[in-house]
Design an enzyme around this catalytic site. Structure first.
Site, PDB file in Angstrom:
ATOM      1  CB  THR A 246      -4.961  -3.004   7.920  1.00  0.00           C
ATOM      2  OG1 THR A 246      -5.219  -2.180   9.045  1.00  0.00           O
ATOM      3  CG2 THR A 246      -3.497  -2.914   7.551  1.00  0.00           C
TER       4      THR A 246
ATOM      5  NE  ARG B 108       6.517  -4.074   5.720  1.00  0.00           N
ATOM      6  CZ  ARG B 108       5.360  -3.427   5.893  1.00  0.00           C
ATOM      7  NH1 ARG B 108       4.375  -3.996   6.562  1.00  0.00           N
ATOM      8  NH2 ARG B 108       5.195  -2.226   5.391  1.00  0.00           N
TER       9      ARG B 108
ATOM     10  CG  ASP C  70       0.160   3.956   6.406  1.00  0.00           C
ATOM     11  OD1 ASP C  70      -0.712   3.197   5.935  1.00  0.00           O
ATOM     12  OD2 ASP C  70       1.319   3.581   6.669  1.00  0.00           O
TER      13      ASP C  70
ATOM     14  CE  LYS D 229      -2.126  -1.317   3.764  1.00  0.00           C
ATOM     15  NZ  LYS D 229      -1.450  -2.625   3.899  1.00  0.00           N
ATOM     16  CB  THR D 230       3.657   2.402   2.169  1.00  0.00           C
ATOM     17  OG1 THR D 230       2.861   2.304   3.356  1.00  0.00           O
ATOM     18  CG2 THR D 230       4.564   3.615   2.262  1.00  0.00           C
TER      19      THR D 230
HETATM   20  N1  LIG Z   1       4.197  -5.619  -5.604  1.00  0.00           N
HETATM   21  C1  LIG Z   1       5.404  -5.522  -5.053  1.00  0.00           C
HETATM   22  N2  LIG Z   1       6.504  -5.761  -5.781  1.00  0.00           N
HETATM   23  C2  LIG Z   1       7.724  -5.700  -5.210  1.00  0.00           C
HETATM   24  N3  LIG Z   1       7.952  -5.402  -3.923  1.00  0.00           N
HETATM   25  C3  LIG Z   1       6.886  -5.135  -3.146  1.00  0.00           C
HETATM   26  C4  LIG Z   1       5.570  -5.178  -3.672  1.00  0.00           C
HETATM   27  N4  LIG Z   1       4.695  -4.877  -2.690  1.00  0.00           N
HETATM   28  C5  LIG Z   1       5.434  -4.647  -1.594  1.00  0.00           C
HETATM   29  N5  LIG Z   1       6.752  -4.812  -1.847  1.00  0.00           N
HETATM   30  C6  LIG Z   1       7.846  -4.706  -0.887  1.00  0.00           C
HETATM   31  O1  LIG Z   1       7.323  -4.987   0.394  1.00  0.00           O
HETATM   32  C7  LIG Z   1       7.662  -3.970   1.316  1.00  0.00           C
HETATM   33  C8  LIG Z   1       6.411  -3.579   2.066  1.00  0.00           C
HETATM   34  O2  LIG Z   1       5.519  -2.883   1.217  1.00  0.00           O
HETATM   35  P1  LIG Z   1       4.626  -1.674   1.755  1.00  0.00           P
HETATM   36  O3  LIG Z   1       4.207  -0.902   0.578  1.00  0.00           O
HETATM   37  O4  LIG Z   1       5.366  -0.938   2.816  1.00  0.00           O
HETATM   38  O5  LIG Z   1       3.396  -2.464   2.382  1.00  0.00           O
HETATM   39  P2  LIG Z   1       2.124  -1.891   3.174  1.00  0.00           P
HETATM   40  O6  LIG Z   1       2.177  -0.405   3.123  1.00  0.00           O
HETATM   41  O7  LIG Z   1       0.937  -2.464   2.453  1.00  0.00           O
HETATM   42  O8  LIG Z   1       2.225  -2.436   4.565  1.00  0.00           O
HETATM   43  C9  LIG Z   1       8.276  -2.826   0.521  1.00  0.00           C
HETATM   44  O9  LIG Z   1       9.530  -2.522   1.031  1.00  0.00           O
HETATM   45  C10 LIG Z   1       8.433  -3.329  -0.885  1.00  0.00           C
HETATM   46  O10 LIG Z   1       9.799  -3.472  -1.155  1.00  0.00           O
HETATM   47 MG   LIG Z   2       2.424   0.854   4.774  1.00  0.00          MG
END
Ligand SMILES: Nc1ncnc2c1ncn2[C@@H]1O[C@H](COP(=O)(O)OP(=O)(O)O)[C@@H](O)[C@H]1O
Ligand SMILES: [Mg+2]
Length: 361
Positions: A161, A220, A112, A67-68
């Protein structure tokens, strides 16, 4: 929000820096999530063609699915500056007003955990999203006056989430909602290949497959496991990581073959040993494992449900048959009585209602 033990290792600054370095910077590098990626790409391309600020975007789904990363990609693809904040950081409407009034034209504001914003801030946000205007209240009581303040057009990117916790009026103000799904093993292998390249690690195909299979469908976690395997290989003087090395390393970190971590197993273990397999209420279950209800619900549960290990029924959570076997318990006769199975069948929708809202709702 607290994350499972191994995941929490990422709180160290070095780990966080690596996580940032591994983030894909554009949509083409973003692995999987084909539907969301295609739809988002269209939304962004159309706004670029019209020379307009992109519509507000909401991303929902369990932690670690991107998401981030997508929020950052939205800003990058729009060639716009990005401002980061979060629901918990905005406790007063004034906090939000301060952020909104300092936005520049076209800026992307990422909020977020948007479901954790305070009520008054949320109401201010409705107006800002719709009319690009806020009312700043000056003074108190009878003498209070609202001064309208025009805002430059901006794009709000929200992440949550818990899409089900967002009030309807807020959800409706997003022009596009992308719900992120858990990743398949081949998709996680792609994530790992990319990361291994960036970290300059030698891993063979079987090694990637072994790590991907234990990554809980979550990029992640895949990246974190890769770094733990890297550490293990370094200490053991192993040059090329194969499935045996990966497997030995991950066994040591207590990540099992299905990818369950300590919290996942604690939840199932408690369900089985303390509550006879359930049904038991979510909050009782959370207390039994010493975790916040929200952590159990958003971090552990979605994956356990997807794996068919845990069931949500209107009367509470139940351990499904594969959970007993996976943890090495014999399935007691009578636990899966017809009544309980009926409960599960009829219950899934009711329990999930408003939880993971399907796209566009
Ligand atoms: N589709 C994707 N392709 C490659 N790496 C990803 C992907 N989605 C997430 N990641 C990796 O996973 C990690 C966590 O993603 P993040 O965007 O912070 O997740 P969320 O915000 O949903 O908790 C990031 O550092 C990124 O490197
Ligand atoms: Mg996040």
């Amino acid at each position: 929000m607290a994350e499972p033990s191994l995941v929490a290792a990422g709180e160290e600054p070095e780990e966080r820096a690596i996580e940032a370095a591994l983030r894909p910077k554009n949509l083409d590098d973003f692995v999987g999530q084909h539907r969301v990626r295609k739809q988002l790409s269209l939304v962004l391309q159309a706004s670029r063609m019209r020379g307009r600020t992109a519509d507000h975007v909401l991303f929902s789904g369990p932690p670690g699915l991107g998401k981030t990363t997508l929020a950052m990609i939205v800003a990058a693809e729009m060639n716009a500056p990005l401002r980061l904040s979060s629901g918990p950081a905005i406790q007063h409407a004034g906090d939000l007003a301060a952020i909104l009034s300092s936005l520049s034209e076209g800026e992307v504001l990422f909020l977020d955990e948007i479901h954790r914003m305070s009520r008054p801030a949320e109401e201010m946000l409705y107006m800002a999203m719709e009319d690009f205007r806020v009312d700043i209240v000056v003074g108190k009581g009878a003498g209070a006056t609202a001064i309208p303040l025009e805002l430059p057009p901006f794009t709000l990117v929200g992440a949550t989430t818990r899409a089900g916790l967002l009030p309807g009026p807020l959800r409706d103000r997003f022009g596009f909602t992308g719900h992120l799904e858990f990743y398949s093993v081949p998709e996680l292998e792609l994530v790992l290949r990319r990361s291994a390249g960036l970290l300059d690690l030698k891993v063979n195909s079987a090694g990637f497959a072994e790590i991907a299979g234990r990554s809980r469908g979550t990029p992640r976690i895949a990246n974190r496991l890769l770094r733990r395997v890297r550490d293990w290989a370094l200490v053991h003087g192993i040059e090329q990581i194969d499935s045996r090395a990966a497997s030995a390393a991950l066994d040591m970190y207590e990540v099992d073959k299905k990818g369950l971590d300590r919290l996942d197993r604690a939840v199932l273990e408690a369900l089985i040993t303390k509550f006879g397999g359930g049904p038991v209420g979510l909050s009782t279950l959370a207390i039994a494992v010493g975790e916040e209800t929200e952590t159990v619900e958003t971090v552990a549960e979605p994956f356990l449900v997807r794996e068919g290990l845990l069931g949500r029924t209107p009367r509470g959570r139940i351990a499904m048959a594969p959970a007993w076997t996976h943890l090495g318990y014999a399935i007691p006769s009578g636990v899966f009585a017809q009544e309980q199975l009926d409960l599960f069948d009829s219950g899934e929708e009711a329990a999930g209602a408003g939880e993971w809202a399907p796209e566009g709702q």
